[in-house]
Design an enzyme around this catalytic site. Structure first.
Site, PDB file in Angstrom:
ATOM      1  N   GLY A  11       0.714   1.403   1.053  1.00  0.00           N
ATOM      2  CA  GLY A  11       0.404   2.721   1.581  1.00  0.00           C
ATOM      3  C   GLY A  11      -0.669   3.382   0.736  1.00  0.00           C
ATOM      4  N   CYS A  60       2.859   3.042  -7.655  1.00  0.00           N
ATOM      5  CA  CYS A  60       1.856   3.810  -6.921  1.00  0.00           C
ATOM      6  C   CYS A  60       0.480   3.390  -7.407  1.00  0.00           C
ATOM      7  CB  CYS A  60       2.078   5.297  -7.193  1.00  0.00           C
ATOM      8  SG  CYS A  60       0.850   6.363  -6.431  1.00  0.00           S
ATOM      9  N   LEU A  61      -0.454   3.239  -6.482  1.00  0.00           N
ATOM     10  CA  LEU A  61      -1.812   2.812  -6.851  1.00  0.00           C
ATOM     11  C   LEU A  61      -2.503   3.855  -7.724  1.00  0.00           C
ATOM     12  CD1 LEU A  61      -2.989   1.287  -3.437  1.00  0.00           C
ATOM     13  CD2 LEU A  61      -2.117   0.072  -5.444  1.00  0.00           C
ATOM     14  N   GLN A  87      -5.507  10.292  -2.589  1.00  0.00           N
ATOM     15  CA  GLN A  87      -5.699   9.194  -3.544  1.00  0.00           C
ATOM     16  C   GLN A  87      -7.128   8.650  -3.514  1.00  0.00           C
ATOM     17  OE1 GLN A  87      -1.967   6.996  -2.072  1.00  0.00           O
ATOM     18  NE2 GLN A  87      -2.069   6.461  -4.242  1.00  0.00           N
ATOM     19  N   HIS A 125       2.551  12.546  -1.341  1.00  0.00           N
ATOM     20  CA  HIS A 125       1.184  12.700  -1.866  1.00  0.00           C
ATOM     21  C   HIS A 125       0.471  13.896  -1.234  1.00  0.00           C
ATOM     22  CE1 HIS A 125       0.306   9.360  -4.563  1.00  0.00           C
ATOM     23  NE2 HIS A 125       0.831   8.487  -3.737  1.00  0.00           N
ATOM     24  N   HIS A 158       7.141   8.303   0.292  1.00  0.00           N
ATOM     25  CA  HIS A 158       6.229   8.242  -0.866  1.00  0.00           C
ATOM     26  C   HIS A 158       4.846   8.787  -0.485  1.00  0.00           C
ATOM     27  CE1 HIS A 158       4.497   6.054  -4.510  1.00  0.00           C
ATOM     28  NE2 HIS A 158       3.428   6.380  -3.821  1.00  0.00           N
ATOM     29  N   GLU A 159       4.322   8.328   0.659  1.00  0.00           N
ATOM     30  CA  GLU A 159       2.957   8.723   1.052  1.00  0.00           C
ATOM     31  C   GLU A 159       2.890  10.177   1.487  1.00  0.00           C
ATOM     32  OE1 GLU A 159       0.669   6.835   0.135  1.00  0.00           O
ATOM     33  OE2 GLU A 159       1.953   5.084  -0.204  1.00  0.00           O
TER      34      GLU A 159
END
Ligand code: ZN
Length: 173
Positions: free
Chosen positions: A45, A93-94, A50, A140, A136-137
């Site tokens: 994701g 997480c990226l 991000q 953000h 999670h997304e």
């Protein structure tokens, strides 16, 4: 086109993102670029903040194992959480450096409403892995990272490890 991923503690990750009013060609291109960047990372994701865009948009793919790709683009996603608490094991997480991972408590069930890439309304129930990615997304888009949902002690340990790591990296650069 591959995009640069914004990394914690960049303050842009703390912003509450603005709704998308119209899906323009620019946003369709951004969706393609975000999917390409997500698959390359690799990740499951990626949310617009991000990649430095403070808008309510995310991409995700909940296909696991050998299942065919299932790329999804969501605009203005809203989640209604229900079901049980579940532990999302070793969530990462990226945007969180050092490939840091920790268990996070999530909900097992979500009702997702959003707008798709062609402006079509989406209204569906997600469970399991899909529900966790969506939570999670969507976090953000409200400026929340998974490390905001772990214990204070774990968080301060991570922050001090990260400070040392960033210092070493800056010295060697
Ligand atoms: Zn993330």
């Amino acid at each position: 086109m591959l995009l640069d991923i914004v990394k914690y503690p960049d303050p842009r990750l703390k912003l509450v993102c603005k709704p998308v009013n119209e899906i323009t060609d620019d946003l369709r291109r951004l969706a393609d670029d975000m999917l390409e960047t997500m698959y390359k990372a690799p990740g499951v994701g990626l949310a617009a903040p991000q990649v430095g865009r403070s808008i309510r948009m995310l991409v995700m793919d909940d296909a696991t194992g050998d299942a065919p790709k299932n790329p999804r683009v969501l605009f203005n996603p809203v989640l209604e959480l229900s079901g049980d608490d579940v532990v999302s094991e070793r969530e990462g997480c990226l945007s969180v450096p050092m490939d840091y991972r920790a268990d996070v408590v999530r909900k097992s069930d979500v009702r997702l409403t959003a707008m798709g890439i062609d402006g079509e309304p989406i209204d569906e129930r997600l469970t399991g892995f899909s529900a966790i990615i969506a939570q999670h997304e969507t976090d953000h888009l409200d400026g929340i990272l998974f490390i905001d949902r772990i214990s204070r002690l774990r968080r301060s340990l991570y922050d001090s490890r990260l400070r040392k790591w960033l210092k070493r990296r800056n010295q060697s650069a």
